[in-house]
Design a protein around this motif. Structure first.
Motif, PDB file in Angstrom:
ATOM      1  N   PRO A  51       1.935  -8.141 -23.448  1.00  0.00           N
ATOM      2  CA  PRO A  51       2.657  -7.972 -22.076  1.00  0.00           C
ATOM      3  C   PRO A  51       2.051  -7.761 -20.995  1.00  0.00           C
ATOM      4  O   PRO A  51       1.012  -6.804 -20.876  1.00  0.00           O
ATOM      5  N   CYS A  55       5.013  -6.105 -16.425  1.00  0.00           N
ATOM      6  CA  CYS A  55       5.979  -6.214 -17.322  1.00  0.00           C
ATOM      7  C   CYS A  55       6.339  -4.748 -17.970  1.00  0.00           C
ATOM      8  O   CYS A  55       7.311  -4.294 -18.488  1.00  0.00           O
ATOM      9  N   VAL A  56       5.167  -3.870 -18.049  1.00  0.00           N
ATOM     10  CA  VAL A  56       5.114  -2.554 -18.566  1.00  0.00           C
ATOM     11  C   VAL A  56       5.504  -1.442 -17.229  1.00  0.00           C
ATOM     12  O   VAL A  56       6.254  -0.540 -17.705  1.00  0.00           O
TER      13      VAL A  56
END
Length: 278
Positions: A51, A55-56
């Motif tokens: 990812p 997105c994290v």
């Protein structure tokens, strides 16, 4: 590969290992920081099979980290050499302008000419190579101008990457099958105008390709159909021809600049794109 290119430049520059390592660290910091922002700008959710950072950690923290590391790289440039800040500023402007062109074409759905696209590649990727070469040259007795070479090398490097993004990336590195599907032809999902698309757009059947591009599809079957159109229209073969011509021109330029076994080795490694040719 980018590290290998920077190290190959040292065949000409012949700077100390200490200075070379400092350049590599600066360029690596700058490049990774720019990727954080690139993934946000492109709407990518995957980077190198995992990812993407935003997105994290979210967009605000990721953008803050990107700017922070770029500023740290600039600070190190100033310590590296008094002219280091001037060079990284000049190269950064070219990189940002190249990226800006690509974003504008995508978001306004404006198909660039092939010449405009190639100039964007020279700015976006070629000037990153020139950042390393110019920093190295600050401590070198070699005063030759390698900027035209760096731009052409960057153009080839990015065009190769764009081609491999289409031509089944699983042939280039080992990935689980689900990641292959997620990564397959991400440029189409992003709506990017790459050389095969630009070439196809000039044909009578180009409307179908442009219609798919405009959708920014994630559908794997529609992506595969688009690739089949690009093959049928001769756009993939045209891209392969441009890559072969650039490979030849770069090797000729290496010879003209006095030869460089390390750079020729890099060019040989970059030829893995031919494994994806049909």
């Amino acid at each position: 590969m980018r590290r290998g290119i920077a190290e190959a430049f040292n065949h000409w520059m012949k700077i100390s290992d200490e200075k070379m390592n400092e350049v590599l660290e600066i360029v690596n910091m700058y490049h990774n920081a720019s990727l954080l922002a690139d993934d946000i700008q492109d709407g990518d959710t995957i980077r190198r099979g995992i990812p993407a950072a935003h997105c994290v950690f979210g967009v605000p923290m990721t953008m803050n980290a990107s700017v922070h590391v770029i500023m740290l790289a600039m600070k190190r440039c100033g310590k590296y050499h008094p002219k280091g800040i001037e060079i990284i500023n000049e190269q950064s402007l070219e990189l940002v302008r190249g990226q800006g062109k690509e974003i504008y074409w995508r978001d306004m759905f404006v198909c660039p000419t092939e010449e405009e696209y190639m100039e964007m590649l020279r700015q976006k990727t070629g000037e990153m190579f020139n950042l390393a070469a110019r920093l190295m040259q600050l401590w070198s007795s070699n005063t030759k101008d390698y900027r035209a070479f760096g731009r052409k090398l960057g153009m080839y490097f990015q065009l190769r990457d764009d081609y491999c993004n289409i031509a089944q990336p699983e042939k280039l590195e080992e990935r689980p099958s689900d990641q292959i599907l997620n990564d397959y032809y991400m440029d189409l999902t992003e709506g990017k105008f790459t050389l095969p698309i630009i070439h196809a757009a000039r044909s009578l059947k180009g409307a179908s390709v442009l219609s798919i591009l405009k959708q920014r599809t994630k559908d794997i079957n529609l992506k595969r159909y688009c690739v089949s159109l690009l093959e049928d229209l001769g756009s993939m073969e045209y891209t392969r021809k441009v890559l072969r011509d650039l490979d030849r021109e770069i090797r000729e330029e290496i010879a003209r600049l006095g030869g460089n076994p390390a750079m020729l080795s890099v060019m040989d490694q970059l030829l893995t794109w031919e494994q994806t040719s049909r």
